[in-house]
Design an enzyme around this catalytic site. Sequence first.
Site, PDB file in Angstrom:
ATOM      1  N   CYS A 171       0.831  -1.201   0.000  1.00  0.00           N
ATOM      2  CA  CYS A 171       0.000   0.000   0.000  1.00  0.00           C
ATOM      3  C   CYS A 171       0.867   1.253   0.000  1.00  0.00           C
ATOM      4  O   CYS A 171       0.576   2.224  -0.703  1.00  0.00           O
ATOM      5  CB  CYS A 171      -0.937  -0.005   1.207  1.00  0.00           C
ATOM      6  N   CYS A 194      -4.387  -1.815   6.213  1.00  0.00           N
ATOM      7  CA  CYS A 194      -4.665  -0.388   6.177  1.00  0.00           C
ATOM      8  C   CYS A 194      -6.073  -0.040   5.715  1.00  0.00           C
ATOM      9  O   CYS A 194      -6.629   0.953   6.153  1.00  0.00           O
ATOM     10  CB  CYS A 194      -3.638   0.306   5.276  1.00  0.00           C
TER      11      CYS A 194
END
Length: 374
Positions: free
Chosen positions: A112, A208
């Site tokens: 990410c 996340c």
Amino acid sequence: MTTSTAPRIDPTALDKRVALLLSGGVDSAVAAYLLCRSGIRPDCFYIKIGPQETESWDCTSEEDMEMAAAVAAKYSLKLEEVDCHKEYWAQVAKYTMETVRAGLTPNPDVMCNRLIKFGAFDDKRGAQYDLIATGHYATTETDVEGRKWLCTSPDPVKDQTDFLARLFPWQLNKALFPVGHLTKEDVRRIAEREKLINARRKDSQGICFLGRINYNDYIRTYVGERPGDVVERETGRKIGTHKGLWFHTVGQRKGLGLGGGPWFTVGKDLERNILYVSKGYNPDDVYRRDFAVNDLRYLTAPLVFSPDRTAEITFKIRHTSEYYTAVLEDTGGGTYVVHSDFTLHGVAGGQFCVVYDRAHHRCYGSAVIAPQPF
């Protein structure tokens, strides 16, 4: 441990355009304060990367955005939401699904950072800025040759260099970590003193983008189940069934659902769909001192290998405060072998092996742990 809470912003950043990624958490909020105190007025951005089914999944993105807006307003900073939802699912989620289907262990948070926070965001808005600031616990330094290095935080528990070790070199050159020189205790203290709205907000846990969603539920939704046998390593005795090898990783203890434990995951047979476990986790052949890695990528400069094609390093294979000393051997063909000075458990194929100098100060980069023979 207490460190100086005075801002340590690189003075060269003072005349540059800075984009600050506000997540809604306390770390990026304090980053905003430190930047403003240093004379930098960043433009703030909230990256939207929620799940595909927000109506049925309990995601925290709305609350996160409210927190980010409150922090930006406190310092009279502009805030813009940048939708990276499609990019996340096309890149990070795809990587996660492909990795688990291969029976390996992914790390979506690492990807990410590389593909979204310093990747898709840069494509959409970040390219208009000289620096991208985040609330990561990491530091940087410039050597005598003018090269920028990723370096560890003084807080060994919160240090996040392992999550940043897969960045491209150009992304590291644009990165700014205002809270990197602080401990979590320092950050909380500043947030309380400055009366930030999220001063006491709990740190996010897990992947996340999932918010409060269980990781196994996420995997089950997009990969499904594939039941198989659970076998005791020492005896070869079947003691249960699993719902899919991708729900388990080597070294796992919790979530096995077996009585009479403790039981530990010690290996997988991908072809026969067997999960091997051990009671007590002490067989010699499930601990490793030597393991292969590939796809070694450097952030700043390559390791210097001796004539016998070895280099002394420290490394991590998971997000902990522990660093292990080792010798990294270049075996040719893009493959390396880590010869650890310590016996390790939970060496899982697909995870990242993060490589540091011997003092675990500078981070060289990371490699992917190869599937481990069993």
